[in-house]
Design an enzyme around this catalytic site. Structure first.
Site, short mmCIF file in Angstrom:
data_model
loop_
_atom_site.label_atom_id
_atom_site.label_comp_id
_atom_site.label_asym_id
_atom_site.label_seq_id
_atom_site.Cartn_x
_atom_site.Cartn_y
_atom_site.Cartn_z
N TYR A 33 41.07 43.24 41.84
CA TYR A 33 41.98 43.24 42.99
C TYR A 33 42.96 42.08 42.89
O TYR A 33 42.80 41.17 42.08
CB TYR A 33 41.19 43.18 44.30
CG TYR A 33 40.58 41.82 44.61
CD1 TYR A 33 39.49 41.34 43.90
CD2 TYR A 33 41.11 41.00 45.61
CE1 TYR A 33 38.93 40.10 44.17
CE2 TYR A 33 40.55 39.77 45.90
CZ TYR A 33 39.47 39.32 45.17
OH TYR A 33 38.94 38.09 45.45
N ARG A 52 48.24 38.72 36.21
CA ARG A 52 46.79 38.51 36.31
C ARG A 52 46.06 39.85 36.51
O ARG A 52 44.98 40.07 35.96
CB ARG A 52 46.46 37.55 37.45
CG ARG A 52 44.98 37.20 37.52
CD ARG A 52 44.68 36.12 38.52
NE ARG A 52 44.98 36.54 39.88
CZ ARG A 52 44.95 35.74 40.94
NH1 ARG A 52 44.63 34.46 40.80
NH2 ARG A 52 45.24 36.19 42.13
N ARG A 100 27.68 59.23 38.80
CA ARG A 100 27.13 57.89 38.63
C ARG A 100 26.39 57.74 37.29
O ARG A 100 25.42 58.44 37.02
CB ARG A 100 26.18 57.55 39.78
CG ARG A 100 25.74 56.09 39.74
CD ARG A 100 24.83 55.71 40.88
NE ARG A 100 24.48 54.29 40.77
CZ ARG A 100 23.51 53.83 39.99
NH1 ARG A 100 22.80 54.66 39.27
NH2 ARG A 100 23.26 52.53 39.92
N HIS A 102 26.01 54.21 34.39
CA HIS A 102 26.51 52.86 34.14
C HIS A 102 27.62 52.84 33.09
O HIS A 102 28.57 52.08 33.19
CB HIS A 102 25.37 51.93 33.69
CG HIS A 102 24.42 51.62 34.81
ND1 HIS A 102 23.55 52.54 35.33
CD2 HIS A 102 24.20 50.48 35.49
CE1 HIS A 102 22.85 51.99 36.31
NE2 HIS A 102 23.22 50.73 36.43
N LYS A 147 39.39 38.78 38.17
CA LYS A 147 39.41 38.90 39.64
C LYS A 147 38.72 40.20 40.03
O LYS A 147 39.33 41.17 40.50
CB LYS A 147 40.85 38.82 40.18
CG LYS A 147 40.89 38.44 41.66
CD LYS A 147 42.24 37.94 42.06
CE LYS A 147 42.40 37.76 43.56
NZ LYS A 147 41.48 36.84 44.19
N GLU A 180 35.00 25.83 42.02
CA GLU A 180 36.08 26.26 42.93
C GLU A 180 35.47 26.65 44.26
O GLU A 180 34.27 26.52 44.47
CB GLU A 180 36.85 27.43 42.31
CG GLU A 180 36.00 28.65 42.05
CD GLU A 180 36.77 29.81 41.42
OE1 GLU A 180 37.99 29.90 41.60
OE2 GLU A 180 36.11 30.64 40.77
N LEU A 205 38.51 31.28 38.75
CA LEU A 205 39.65 32.19 38.76
C LEU A 205 40.91 31.34 38.60
O LEU A 205 41.07 30.33 39.31
CB LEU A 205 39.72 32.96 40.09
CG LEU A 205 40.89 33.93 40.13
CD1 LEU A 205 40.59 35.16 39.28
CD2 LEU A 205 41.22 34.34 41.54
N1 PDD Z 1 41.09 34.86 46.64
N2 PDD Z 1 39.24 31.42 43.38
C1 PDD Z 1 38.66 32.50 43.96
C2 PDD Z 1 37.22 32.75 43.73
C3 PDD Z 1 39.44 33.37 44.76
O1 PDD Z 1 38.87 34.44 45.31
C4 PDD Z 1 40.81 33.08 44.98
C5 PDD Z 1 41.70 33.94 45.82
C6 PDD Z 1 41.36 31.94 44.36
C7 PDD Z 1 42.81 31.57 44.51
O2 PDD Z 1 43.64 32.49 43.86
P1 PDD Z 1 45.16 32.70 44.33
O3 PDD Z 1 45.76 31.36 44.40
O4 PDD Z 1 45.76 33.54 43.27
O5 PDD Z 1 45.10 33.40 45.68
C8 PDD Z 1 40.54 31.14 43.56
C9 PDD Z 1 41.81 35.81 47.44
C10 PDD Z 1 42.86 35.20 48.28
C11 PDD Z 1 40.80 36.65 48.21
O6 PDD Z 1 39.76 36.93 47.65
O7 PDD Z 1 41.07 37.03 49.35
#
Ligand code: PDD
Length: 283
Positions: A33, A52, A100, A102, A147, A180, A205
């Protein structure tokens, strides 16, 4: 609620915008996403977000559901139909619908969902508001650079943080390294006013906001060191803030009840907030 959601080729009223019960995103979290900021009807940092998205899909061997130009057109149209001038776009791509199993379907057809929601962002002269954070054990998989919609450890950590009155859970690995936030990147400011954040790699991320802030800071003669720091350095930092498309630049004034620095929003954080805010407004 959004008025219109793009689902696999159609713009549907939100209440009818649903996916098949055998969508692999639903059954296996087999998808990725993006969340992208919208300001003044513009899609902020669209290119790095779509780069990304492409990268995440490539790492999982999921094909792009459509070409980049078409995807941009659908994003713009979804924004327009929902009348979102300030808010965000959510994009989700999964490996699609299949009985379904895997292993991958032999002819996967990726699913694409795009929604747009209104949200008010800070005005140009607004000041950042601080919050507190909670430390959480980093229990995630070894590919946090993708992501993925598989966010269960993040969900659990952020829920615990919310229950304790904190705005973010800051992830700490078993060796003491801070990676993070549950949905953000973490930055500390040391006694020399230098910014530190975890380097890019599979443990975090690569936030788009993180990349933009690194550039903005360096242009403003604020040094950035991309090196891992530990829990002790975090708790002894002059200032801490977290960044993401939705949390913007969020000052962290206390962690697990312990005050950070002077316990107020610091000068470096304020500066970074203003620079980023101006960036989102294309000023
Ligand atoms: N999340 N690290 C993680 C684990 C994240 O889920 C996100 C962003 C970031 C920051 O990424 P960016 O600067 O590209 O938004 C870092 C989004 C906002 C969410 O899950 O809603």
């Amino acid at each position: 609620m959004p008025r219109s959601v793009y689902v696999n080729g159609s713009y549907l009223p939100a209440q009818y915008a649903s996916v098949h019960y055998e969508d692999r995103g639903y059954q296996f979290a087999d998808g990725v996403y993006e969340v992208i900021l919208v300001r003044q009807s513009a899609i902020v940092d669209k290119s790095p977000h779509l780069d990304r998205l492409e990268r995440s899909l490539k790492e999982l061997s999921i094909s792009m559901p459509m070409g980049r130009m078409s995807l941009e057109a659908v994003i713009n149209e979804t924004r327009r139909r929902n009348n979102v001038d300030e808010g965000f776009i959510y994009i989700q791509v999964t490996r699609g619908v299949a009985p379904r199993d895997h292993t991958f379907p032999s002819v996967p057809i990726p699913s694409l969902i795009i929604s747009a929601k209104r949200r008010a962002w800070p005005s140009i002269d607004s000041k950042p508001k601080g919050g507190s954070a909670m430390l959480a054990r980093d229990e995630r998989w070894a590919r946090c650079d993708i992501k993925s919609v598989g966010l269960l450890p993040n969900v659990l950590a952020k829920e615990r943080a919310k229950k304790s009155g904190a705005v973010e859970a800051i992830m700490v690995r078993d060796d003491g390294r801070v990676t993070e936030g549950g949905s953000s990147n973490v930055w500390i400011v040391d006694d020399d006013g230098v910014l530190h954040t975890h380097p890019l790699g599979p443990e975090i991320l690569g936030g788009v906001t993180r990349g933009v802030i690194k550039e903005l800071a360096e242009k403003a003669q604020i040094s950035v060191i991309e090196e891992a720091f530990d829990r002790k350095a975090l708790l002894e930092a002059r200032e801490i803030f977290v960044t993401s498309a939705t949390s913007f630049v969020k000052p962290i004034l206390a962690i697990d009840g312990a005050q950070i620095g002077d316990g107020v929003v610091g000068p470096v954080t304020s500066r970074i907030f203003s620079l980023y805010n101006a960036h989102t407004l294309a000023i």
